[in-house]
Scaffold this motif. Structure first.
Motif, PDB file in Angstrom:
ATOM      1  N   PHE A 184      46.962  21.542  55.838  1.00  0.00           N
ATOM      2  CA  PHE A 184      46.703  20.234  55.237  1.00  0.00           C
ATOM      3  C   PHE A 184      45.455  20.249  54.372  1.00  0.00           C
ATOM      4  O   PHE A 184      45.371  19.514  53.382  1.00  0.00           O
ATOM      5  CB  PHE A 184      46.602  19.178  56.334  1.00  0.00           C
ATOM      6  CG  PHE A 184      47.906  18.922  57.033  1.00  0.00           C
ATOM      7  CD1 PHE A 184      48.953  18.332  56.363  1.00  0.00           C
ATOM      8  CD2 PHE A 184      48.085  19.296  58.358  1.00  0.00           C
ATOM      9  CE1 PHE A 184      50.168  18.100  56.995  1.00  0.00           C
ATOM     10  CE2 PHE A 184      49.292  19.067  58.999  1.00  0.00           C
ATOM     11  CZ  PHE A 184      50.339  18.463  58.315  1.00  0.00           C
ATOM     12  N   GLY A 185      44.486  21.077  54.742  1.00  0.00           N
ATOM     13  CA  GLY A 185      43.288  21.189  53.921  1.00  0.00           C
ATOM     14  C   GLY A 185      43.610  21.708  52.532  1.00  0.00           C
ATOM     15  O   GLY A 185      43.151  21.153  51.521  1.00  0.00           O
ATOM     16  N   PHE A 186      44.420  22.753  52.463  1.00  0.00           N
ATOM     17  CA  PHE A 186      44.804  23.307  51.156  1.00  0.00           C
ATOM     18  C   PHE A 186      45.789  22.390  50.426  1.00  0.00           C
ATOM     19  O   PHE A 186      45.827  22.374  49.192  1.00  0.00           O
ATOM     20  CB  PHE A 186      45.378  24.713  51.318  1.00  0.00           C
ATOM     21  CG  PHE A 186      44.320  25.757  51.552  1.00  0.00           C
ATOM     22  CD1 PHE A 186      43.470  26.144  50.535  1.00  0.00           C
ATOM     23  CD2 PHE A 186      44.159  26.341  52.809  1.00  0.00           C
ATOM     24  CE1 PHE A 186      42.473  27.098  50.746  1.00  0.00           C
ATOM     25  CE2 PHE A 186      43.175  27.295  53.033  1.00  0.00           C
ATOM     26  CZ  PHE A 186      42.324  27.673  52.006  1.00  0.00           C
ATOM     27  N   ALA A 187      46.582  21.627  51.195  1.00  0.00           N
ATOM     28  CA  ALA A 187      47.457  20.631  50.562  1.00  0.00           C
ATOM     29  C   ALA A 187      46.607  19.553  49.886  1.00  0.00           C
ATOM     30  O   ALA A 187      46.916  19.111  48.768  1.00  0.00           O
ATOM     31  CB  ALA A 187      48.387  20.005  51.601  1.00  0.00           C
ATOM     32  N   ALA A 188      45.529  19.133  50.562  1.00  0.00           N
ATOM     33  CA  ALA A 188      44.624  18.133  49.984  1.00  0.00           C
ATOM     34  C   ALA A 188      43.971  18.678  48.715  1.00  0.00           C
ATOM     35  O   ALA A 188      43.883  17.980  47.692  1.00  0.00           O
ATOM     36  CB  ALA A 188      43.547  17.751  51.001  1.00  0.00           C
ATOM     37  N   LEU A 189      43.514  19.932  48.780  1.00  0.00           N
ATOM     38  CA  LEU A 189      42.882  20.556  47.611  1.00  0.00           C
ATOM     39  C   LEU A 189      43.869  20.637  46.452  1.00  0.00           C
ATOM     40  O   LEU A 189      43.526  20.318  45.301  1.00  0.00           O
ATOM     41  CB  LEU A 189      42.376  21.954  47.985  1.00  0.00           C
ATOM     42  CG  LEU A 189      41.685  22.749  46.875  1.00  0.00           C
ATOM     43  CD1 LEU A 189      40.448  22.001  46.371  1.00  0.00           C
ATOM     44  CD2 LEU A 189      41.292  24.135  47.394  1.00  0.00           C
ATOM     45  N   GLY A 191      46.432  18.699  45.995  1.00  0.00           N
ATOM     46  CA  GLY A 191      46.665  17.342  45.524  1.00  0.00           C
ATOM     47  C   GLY A 191      45.563  16.851  44.606  1.00  0.00           C
ATOM     48  O   GLY A 191      45.818  16.188  43.591  1.00  0.00           O
ATOM     49  N   LEU A 192      44.320  17.174  44.959  1.00  0.00           N
ATOM     50  CA  LEU A 192      43.181  16.772  44.123  1.00  0.00           C
ATOM     51  C   LEU A 192      43.238  17.454  42.757  1.00  0.00           C
ATOM     52  O   LEU A 192      42.935  16.848  41.726  1.00  0.00           O
ATOM     53  CB  LEU A 192      41.870  17.100  44.841  1.00  0.00           C
ATOM     54  CG  LEU A 192      41.556  16.243  46.066  1.00  0.00           C
ATOM     55  CD1 LEU A 192      40.360  16.816  46.822  1.00  0.00           C
ATOM     56  CD2 LEU A 192      41.291  14.794  45.667  1.00  0.00           C
ATOM     57  N   ILE A 193      43.631  18.725  42.764  1.00  0.00           N
ATOM     58  CA  ILE A 193      43.779  19.452  41.490  1.00  0.00           C
ATOM     59  C   ILE A 193      44.896  18.822  40.663  1.00  0.00           C
ATOM     60  O   ILE A 193      44.774  18.651  39.441  1.00  0.00           O
ATOM     61  CB  ILE A 193      44.069  20.943  41.756  1.00  0.00           C
ATOM     62  CG1 ILE A 193      42.839  21.613  42.395  1.00  0.00           C
ATOM     63  CG2 ILE A 193      44.457  21.663  40.461  1.00  0.00           C
ATOM     64  CD1 ILE A 193      43.084  23.029  42.870  1.00  0.00           C
ATOM     65  N   PHE A 194      46.000  18.454  41.343  1.00  0.00           N
ATOM     66  CA  PHE A 194      47.128  17.819  40.662  1.00  0.00           C
ATOM     67  C   PHE A 194      46.704  16.505  40.011  1.00  0.00           C
ATOM     68  O   PHE A 194      47.035  16.231  38.855  1.00  0.00           O
ATOM     69  CB  PHE A 194      48.262  17.556  41.666  1.00  0.00           C
ATOM     70  CG  PHE A 194      49.411  16.779  41.091  1.00  0.00           C
ATOM     71  CD1 PHE A 194      50.389  17.412  40.348  1.00  0.00           C
ATOM     72  CD2 PHE A 194      49.512  15.404  41.300  1.00  0.00           C
ATOM     73  CE1 PHE A 194      51.445  16.692  39.812  1.00  0.00           C
ATOM     74  CE2 PHE A 194      50.566  14.676  40.769  1.00  0.00           C
ATOM     75  CZ  PHE A 194      51.539  15.327  40.024  1.00  0.00           C
ATOM     76  N   ILE A 195      45.943  15.696  40.753  1.00  0.00           N
ATOM     77  CA  ILE A 195      45.450  14.426  40.202  1.00  0.00           C
ATOM     78  C   ILE A 195      44.548  14.682  38.990  1.00  0.00           C
ATOM     79  O   ILE A 195      44.634  14.005  37.968  1.00  0.00           O
ATOM     80  CB  ILE A 195      44.687  13.626  41.281  1.00  0.00           C
ATOM     81  CG1 ILE A 195      45.666  13.060  42.313  1.00  0.00           C
ATOM     82  CG2 ILE A 195      43.887  12.488  40.648  1.00  0.00           C
ATOM     83  CD1 ILE A 195      44.987  12.320  43.457  1.00  0.00           C
ATOM     84  N   GLY A 196      43.682  15.699  39.138  1.00  0.00           N
ATOM     85  CA  GLY A 196      42.749  16.003  38.053  1.00  0.00           C
ATOM     86  C   GLY A 196      43.439  16.449  36.778  1.00  0.00           C
ATOM     87  O   GLY A 196      42.969  16.167  35.673  1.00  0.00           O
TER      88      GLY A 196
END
Length: 287
Positions: A184-189, A191-196
Motif C-alpha cells: 500500500f505504501g508503494f501504491a500510495a507513491l 498514486g501521488l505520481i499519477f496525480i502529479g
C-alpha cells in the motif's frame, strides 16, 4: 477459515465505503491515495519487528510490493475506465473472474491437485459471478472496448497470483504485516505520481471529508490483503479453494449488503447467481 472470513468481510466493507462515496460526494481519487497511506500506516503499526529501512529495502520480497503497488493504481484506473465505457457489471465480472489465474498457478506451479468436485465448484463459482453481476439483458462489451476488461482481468489475476507467490516463497509469519504495508505504501507513491503527471491538481481537494473517506477505506483494505495472506498460509484449504471462496463470497455478500443497506433490486437471474455461489462455496470448501 476465520482468516478467510475476515478477508471477505473486509473486502465487503470496501464495497460499502465506495457506495457511501456517492452519498457524501467524496472525491474518489484523493480518498484512494489517503486510503493507501492509511493502509500502509496500519501495517507499520501492526509490525512487531524493528523497522529498519535498509533491511526492508534489502529483503528478497521488496520488489513485489513495488510491482504490486504500481499495479494496484493501474488496475484501479482501468476498473474506473471500464465501468465508465462498458458498465460496472463488466468491471465486476472481469475482476472476480480473474480468480482463474491464481487457481491455475496453484495447479501448475505448486502442484496442487483439484478433485472433480472442486473443479465443478470453481466452474459454478465463475457462473455465479456472471449471473450475480448481470444487469438488464446481460453483460455486453463493444468490440472496441474489449481490451479494457481484458486488462482488468489480467491485472487483478496477476495481483492475486503475486500475493500467492510471495506468501509461498518469500514471507515468514512476522513479515506479513510489513509486506502488506509496503504494497500500500508503494501504491500510495504511485498514486501521488499519477496525480502529479495526469490529473488536474487544481481540482484535488484534501479536505476532512475526503481524508475520512480514505481512512474508512484504508483500514479494511489493509486487512483484506493481510487476512488473505493468512488464509493462504493455512493448511485447511488449497490456494485454489481460498481464491475461489474469497472472490465468490465477496460478490455474494456485497450483493446481499446492497439489498439490505442500499435497497438494490435483484432479478431472477441475479438470485440464481447467489444460489449458485452458495453451492460453489460448499463444494469447494467441503470437498
Amino acid at each position: 477459515m476465520i482468516a478467510l472470513a475476515l478477508s471477505v468481510l473486509s473486502s465487503t466493507w470496501i464495497f460499502v465505503v465506495f457506495k457511501l462515496y456517492d452519498v457524501y460526494k467524496i472525491q474518489t481519487l484523493v480518498a484512494i491515495i489517503v486510503n493507501y497511506i492509511t493502509a500502509c500506516l496500519v501495517g507499520l503499526t501492526l509490525y512487531k519487528g524493528t523497522l529498519n529501512v535498509g533491511e526492508i529495502l534489502g529483503s528478497s520480497w521488496i520488489w513485489g510490493p513495488v510491482f504490486m503497488g504500481m499495479l494496484f493504481i493501474t488496475v484501479f484506473n482501468l476498473m474506473a475506465k471500464t465501468s465508465q465505457v462498458a458498465g460496472v457489471s463488466v468491471a465486476s465480472v472481469a475482476t472476480k473472474m480473474s480468480l482463474v489465474i491464481p487457481v491455475l498457478l496453484g495447479v501448475f506451479l505448486y502442484k496442487e491437485r483439484l478433485s472433480f468436485i472442486e473443479v465443478t465448484g470453481i466452474i459454478l463459482a465463475l457462473t455465479a459471478v456472471y449471473l450475480v453481476s448481470a444487469k438488464g439483458k446481460g453483460i455486453h462489451v463493444d468490440r472496441k472496448h474489449l481490451i479494457l476488461p481484458v486488462l482488468v482481468f489480467l491485472g487483478s489475476g496477476i495481483i492475486d497470483a503475486s500475493i500467492k507467490y510471495f506468501e509461498e516463497v518469500h514471507l515468514s509469519d512476522q513479515e506479513i504485516p510489513i509486506f502488506s504495508s509496503m504494497i500500500f505504501g508503494f501504491a500510495a507513491l504511485s498514486g501521488l505520481i499519477f496525480i502529479g503527471i495526469k490529473s488536474d491538481k487544481a481540482q484535488m481537494k484534501l479536505n476532512l471529508k475526503n481524508i475520512l473517506g480514505g481512512v474508512a477505506l484504508g483500514i479494511p483494505n489493509y486487512f483484506s490483503i493481510y487476512f488473505l495472506i493468512r488464509a493462504l498460509r493455512s493448511d485447511l484449504l488449497s490456494s485454489a479453494a481460498v481464491f475461489t471462496i474469497n472472490n465468490v463470497a465477496i460478490v455474494m455478500l456485497s450483493t446481499l449488503v446492497g439489498i439490505l443497506l442500499f435497497k438494490e433490486k435483484l432479478s431472477a437471474k441475479n438470485w440464481t447467481g447467489v444460489a449458485i455461489a452458495v453451492l460453489s462455496i460448499i463444494l469447494v470448501a467441503l470437498f
